[in-house]
Design an enzyme around this catalytic site. Sequence first.
Site, PDB file in Angstrom:
ATOM      1  N   THR A 253     -13.616  -0.253  -1.807  1.00  0.00           N
ATOM      2  CA  THR A 253     -13.296  -1.737  -2.103  1.00  0.00           C
ATOM      3  C   THR A 253     -12.419  -2.494  -1.268  1.00  0.00           C
ATOM      4  O   THR A 253     -12.612  -3.748  -0.921  1.00  0.00           O
ATOM      5  CB  THR A 253     -12.773  -1.537  -3.719  1.00  0.00           C
ATOM      6  OG1 THR A 253     -13.433  -0.961  -4.178  1.00  0.00           O
ATOM      7  CG2 THR A 253     -12.629  -3.102  -4.171  1.00  0.00           C
TER       8      THR A 253
ATOM      9  N   SER B 233      -2.281   0.226  -0.667  1.00  0.00           N
ATOM     10  CA  SER B 233      -2.111  -0.630  -1.502  1.00  0.00           C
ATOM     11  C   SER B 233      -1.228  -0.084  -2.584  1.00  0.00           C
ATOM     12  O   SER B 233      -0.166   0.216  -2.267  1.00  0.00           O
ATOM     13  CB  SER B 233      -3.271  -1.281  -2.234  1.00  0.00           C
ATOM     14  OG  SER B 233      -3.126  -2.284  -3.162  1.00  0.00           O
ATOM     15  N   HIS B 234      -1.558  -0.145  -3.783  1.00  0.00           N
ATOM     16  CA  HIS B 234      -0.780   0.374  -4.878  1.00  0.00           C
ATOM     17  C   HIS B 234      -0.926   2.014  -5.191  1.00  0.00           C
ATOM     18  O   HIS B 234      -0.336   2.676  -5.971  1.00  0.00           O
ATOM     19  CB  HIS B 234      -1.247  -0.040  -6.367  1.00  0.00           C
ATOM     20  CG  HIS B 234      -2.818   0.090  -6.233  1.00  0.00           C
ATOM     21  ND1 HIS B 234      -3.571  -0.666  -5.431  1.00  0.00           N
ATOM     22  CD2 HIS B 234      -3.637   0.630  -7.266  1.00  0.00           C
ATOM     23  CE1 HIS B 234      -4.864  -0.140  -5.911  1.00  0.00           C
ATOM     24  NE2 HIS B 234      -4.949   0.607  -6.804  1.00  0.00           N
TER      25      HIS B 234
ATOM     26  N   LYS C 274      -7.486  -0.880   7.071  1.00  0.00           N
ATOM     27  CA  LYS C 274      -8.419  -2.064   6.801  1.00  0.00           C
ATOM     28  C   LYS C 274      -8.540  -3.066   7.921  1.00  0.00           C
ATOM     29  O   LYS C 274      -7.464  -3.134   8.603  1.00  0.00           O
ATOM     30  CB  LYS C 274      -7.817  -2.588   5.649  1.00  0.00           C
ATOM     31  CG  LYS C 274      -8.778  -3.720   4.885  1.00  0.00           C
ATOM     32  CD  LYS C 274      -8.200  -4.171   3.495  1.00  0.00           C
ATOM     33  CE  LYS C 274      -7.062  -5.212   3.702  1.00  0.00           C
ATOM     34  NZ  LYS C 274      -7.271  -6.234   2.489  1.00  0.00           N
TER      35      LYS C 274
ATOM     36  N   ASP D   4       3.029  -4.836  -5.662  1.00  0.00           N
ATOM     37  CA  ASP D   4       2.527  -3.534  -5.349  1.00  0.00           C
ATOM     38  C   ASP D   4       2.797  -3.087  -3.739  1.00  0.00           C
ATOM     39  O   ASP D   4       3.670  -3.835  -3.187  1.00  0.00           O
ATOM     40  CB  ASP D   4       1.138  -3.494  -5.609  1.00  0.00           C
ATOM     41  CG  ASP D   4       0.238  -4.175  -4.494  1.00  0.00           C
ATOM     42  OD1 ASP D   4       0.875  -5.042  -3.924  1.00  0.00           O
ATOM     43  OD2 ASP D   4      -0.816  -3.605  -3.997  1.00  0.00           O
TER      44      ASP D   4
ATOM     45  N   ASP E  35       1.439  -3.069  -0.979  1.00  0.00           N
ATOM     46  CA  ASP E  35       1.295  -4.050   0.273  1.00  0.00           C
ATOM     47  C   ASP E  35       1.610  -5.523  -0.005  1.00  0.00           C
ATOM     48  O   ASP E  35       1.237  -6.176   0.868  1.00  0.00           O
ATOM     49  CB  ASP E  35      -0.184  -3.703   0.899  1.00  0.00           C
ATOM     50  CG  ASP E  35      -1.072  -4.140  -0.098  1.00  0.00           C
ATOM     51  OD1 ASP E  35      -0.851  -3.961  -1.363  1.00  0.00           O
ATOM     52  OD2 ASP E  35      -2.102  -4.428   0.164  1.00  0.00           O
TER      53      ASP E  35
ATOM     54  N   ASP F  75       0.278  -7.782  -2.188  1.00  0.00           N
ATOM     55  CA  ASP F  75      -0.761  -8.572  -2.703  1.00  0.00           C
ATOM     56  C   ASP F  75      -1.180  -8.590  -4.312  1.00  0.00           C
ATOM     57  O   ASP F  75      -1.735  -9.915  -4.499  1.00  0.00           O
ATOM     58  CB  ASP F  75      -2.283  -8.370  -1.912  1.00  0.00           C
ATOM     59  CG  ASP F  75      -2.840  -6.925  -2.100  1.00  0.00           C
ATOM     60  OD1 ASP F  75      -1.910  -6.308  -2.974  1.00  0.00           O
ATOM     61  OD2 ASP F  75      -3.962  -6.592  -1.858  1.00  0.00           O
ATOM     62  N   ARG F  76      -0.503  -7.741  -4.853  1.00  0.00           N
ATOM     63  CA  ARG F  76      -0.732  -7.632  -6.409  1.00  0.00           C
ATOM     64  C   ARG F  76       0.581  -8.602  -7.051  1.00  0.00           C
ATOM     65  O   ARG F  76       1.555  -8.442  -6.386  1.00  0.00           O
ATOM     66  CB  ARG F  76      -0.878  -6.629  -6.849  1.00  0.00           C
ATOM     67  CG  ARG F  76      -2.069  -5.975  -6.368  1.00  0.00           C
ATOM     68  CD  ARG F  76      -2.428  -4.432  -7.300  1.00  0.00           C
ATOM     69  NE  ARG F  76      -3.747  -4.056  -6.795  1.00  0.00           N
ATOM     70  CZ  ARG F  76      -4.491  -3.364  -7.720  1.00  0.00           C
ATOM     71  NH1 ARG F  76      -4.078  -2.881  -8.748  1.00  0.00           N
ATOM     72  NH2 ARG F  76      -5.681  -2.827  -7.092  1.00  0.00           N
TER      73      ARG F  76
ATOM     74  N   LYS G 235      -5.243 -11.790  -1.548  1.00  0.00           N
ATOM     75  CA  LYS G 235      -4.724 -11.952  -3.088  1.00  0.00           C
ATOM     76  C   LYS G 235      -3.079 -11.878  -2.520  1.00  0.00           C
ATOM     77  O   LYS G 235      -2.794 -11.152  -1.346  1.00  0.00           O
ATOM     78  CB  LYS G 235      -4.817 -11.208  -3.960  1.00  0.00           C
ATOM     79  CG  LYS G 235      -4.822  -9.578  -3.654  1.00  0.00           C
ATOM     80  CD  LYS G 235      -5.251  -8.977  -4.860  1.00  0.00           C
ATOM     81  CE  LYS G 235      -5.257  -7.502  -4.637  1.00  0.00           C
ATOM     82  NZ  LYS G 235      -6.316  -6.821  -4.885  1.00  0.00           N
TER      83      LYS G 235
ATOM     84  N   ARG H 244     -13.339   2.777 -14.993  1.00  0.00           N
ATOM     85  CA  ARG H 244     -12.821   1.385 -15.695  1.00  0.00           C
ATOM     86  C   ARG H 244     -13.703   1.009 -16.409  1.00  0.00           C
ATOM     87  O   ARG H 244     -14.619   0.492 -16.318  1.00  0.00           O
ATOM     88  CB  ARG H 244     -12.390   0.579 -14.461  1.00  0.00           C
ATOM     89  CG  ARG H 244     -11.753   1.099 -13.304  1.00  0.00           C
ATOM     90  CD  ARG H 244     -11.187   0.004 -12.615  1.00  0.00           C
ATOM     91  NE  ARG H 244     -10.674   0.323 -11.110  1.00  0.00           N
ATOM     92  CZ  ARG H 244      -9.486   0.901 -11.016  1.00  0.00           C
ATOM     93  NH1 ARG H 244      -8.807   1.728 -11.889  1.00  0.00           N
ATOM     94  NH2 ARG H 244      -9.128   1.567  -9.472  1.00  0.00           N
TER      95      ARG H 244
HETATM   96  C1  G1P Z   1      -9.178  -2.186  -7.342  1.00  0.00           C
HETATM   97  C2  G1P Z   1      -9.305  -3.211  -8.136  1.00  0.00           C
HETATM   98  C3  G1P Z   1      -9.785  -4.415  -7.561  1.00  0.00           C
HETATM   99  C4  G1P Z   1      -9.134  -4.706  -6.170  1.00  0.00           C
HETATM  100  C5  G1P Z   1      -8.935  -3.360  -5.338  1.00  0.00           C
HETATM  101  C6  G1P Z   1      -8.210  -3.729  -4.101  1.00  0.00           C
HETATM  102  O1  G1P Z   1     -10.677  -1.730  -6.982  1.00  0.00           O
HETATM  103  O2  G1P Z   1     -10.170  -2.970  -9.249  1.00  0.00           O
HETATM  104  O3  G1P Z   1      -9.834  -5.754  -8.270  1.00  0.00           O
HETATM  105  O4  G1P Z   1      -9.745  -5.886  -5.505  1.00  0.00           O
HETATM  106  O5  G1P Z   1      -8.586  -2.251  -6.269  1.00  0.00           O
HETATM  107  O6  G1P Z   1      -6.726  -3.989  -4.585  1.00  0.00           O
HETATM  108  P1  G1P Z   1     -11.499  -0.566  -7.759  1.00  0.00           P
HETATM  109  O7  G1P Z   1     -10.567   0.952  -7.573  1.00  0.00           O
HETATM  110  O8  G1P Z   1     -11.729  -1.007  -9.034  1.00  0.00           O
HETATM  111  O9  G1P Z   1     -12.447  -0.395  -6.891  1.00  0.00           O
HETATM  112 ZN    ZN Z   2      -2.230  -4.164  -2.807  1.00  0.00          ZN
END
Ligand code: G1P
Ligand code: ZN
Length: 542
Positions: A17, A112-113, A125, A276, A278, A280-281, A375, A495
């Site tokens: 993603t 990210s998170h 990325k 989070d 990085d 962006d959240r 974001k 999810r």
């Molecule tokens: C998750 C979130 C998605 C976001 C992505 C990157 O992806 O659900 O909205 O864009 O992290 O931060 P997922 O693990 O669901 O594929």
């Molecule tokens: Zn992030």
Amino acid sequence: MLKTVAVTPFPGQKPGTSGLRKKVAVFRQSHYAECFIQAIFDVLEGAAGQTLVLGGDGRFWNREIVQTTLKMAAANGFGRVIVGRGGILSTPAASHVIRKYGAFGGIILSASHNPGGPDEDFGIKYNIGNGGPAPERITDAIHARTEVIDHYRILDAADLDIDQIGETRLGDMAVQIIDPVADYADLMESLFDFAAIRALIAGGFRLTFDAMHAVTGPYATEILERRLGAPADTVLNGTPLPDFGGHHPDPNMVHAHELFDRMFGPDAPDFGAASDGDGDRNIILGRGIFVTPSDSLAMLAANAHLAPAYATGLAGIARSMPTSAAADRVAEALGLPLYETPTGWKYFGNLLDAGRVTICGEESAGTGSDHVREKDGLWAVLLWLNILAARRESVAEIARAHWERFGRNYYARHDYEGIDGAAADGLIAALRDRLPTLAGTRVGDLVVAAADDFAYQDPVDASLSRHQGIRILFEGGSRIVLRLSGTGTSGATLRVYLERYEPVGGDLGRATPDALVDLIAAADTLAEIRSRTGRDQPDVIT
Ligand code: G1P
Ligand code: ZN
């Protein structure tokens, strides 16, 4: 000296993603990161002599990969690399720097998170020249290249000092170390009414921001404390740490529970937020209230005109498919187009570039606008503060008034983490098989109105993305969505997104779990979650 290193491809270097995310141990294998970075460089056309932006969220292995990337960029003919000091750039700041300096693209080091540290996660990325995540056509090409790669190019040189602002050279390439915060903070100041927010804070409005020992610490300290005059203890956990202090830098009820406790406790401040790993959240809380990210998107869109950057109105709104339809009501009322895209910020890029939308959001704590192509956590915090400064009402009052005008989309996401991959695939496949016959099915008091496997055709470039999540729509506007995560690094994560629409005049003050009880049961009945995953409850509810 330029070195060419022969390699054999590593399997599984497929961007998910949001980039390639793996355990640090995977990235630490000799040549692993190099193969992926070379694959990125190999698919870029016309990058010779151009500028690359480089930075990350500061997690463990960030500094090492910054050095590797610099030496490889020099060996691959880039003219200049702009690096955040210490190898630091939040994701939205990287997006802005790419745009501001007209770079060809950027490499962002982040998972990210996801947690960080030697036993945790790392990620790489690639973002394109508009500042946004590479679209699927490019990530697919990178993946294809990783499968056949047989060598990479790297400069055999000593590590560079990346901790001093200024310019140096690496071979024929310029390396420019910049302050990672300044450009971004200036951008924020250009979008919002800082004087009004300063006055709000000076008048006794209390706020708290949890940086979760991740990248936003220095950004939030500069903007909230220095530029907006909030007290020195406003930013919590403001020092970035390579392992985020051993926590998940994921702003939700589980991982940011101290913030939640504080905002729901006695003497809570007026406003609380967190970002989070990085940056962006974002999550937004008021005293005694958590604003779901889906609601936050809708409320920001409805009030954005109160901030200088959006005073003339919005071009349109976009949300990812699993995000609640709260924003749709706002779009309808304001006469704006609303786009429903697959999960992942990359799908917003074309819409933003084409000027079709101004504000975008995802239920996963992501909101942003056309100011960058990612974001942006602090942007959302500042837009909220700008709105609060203009309206002089509490977060709870603003939320209540919003629901009274548009109705309320009760919403929750249930995550089942680390489940068996085959079981997860089996669950989705079984649902997919039953899609044609689901309409009309009664589950408890709910009746399925329609069900499909979400596909999206980009209105700008006509590219088609299939299999983006199973949607089960019920009569009356309630909905269940199921999809598998594309960002996890171990096992599969299921999810389940649950949404119930309560129209104006209905009961707008219910507790979310109560409002969703029948949908939770229906999800289990229809998708056989318990029997297929062996779990009787989700690991995380957001
Ligand atoms: C998750 C979130 C998605 C976001 C992505 C990157 O992806 O659900 O909205 O864009 O992290 O931060 P997922 O693990 O669901 O594929
Ligand atoms: Zn992030």
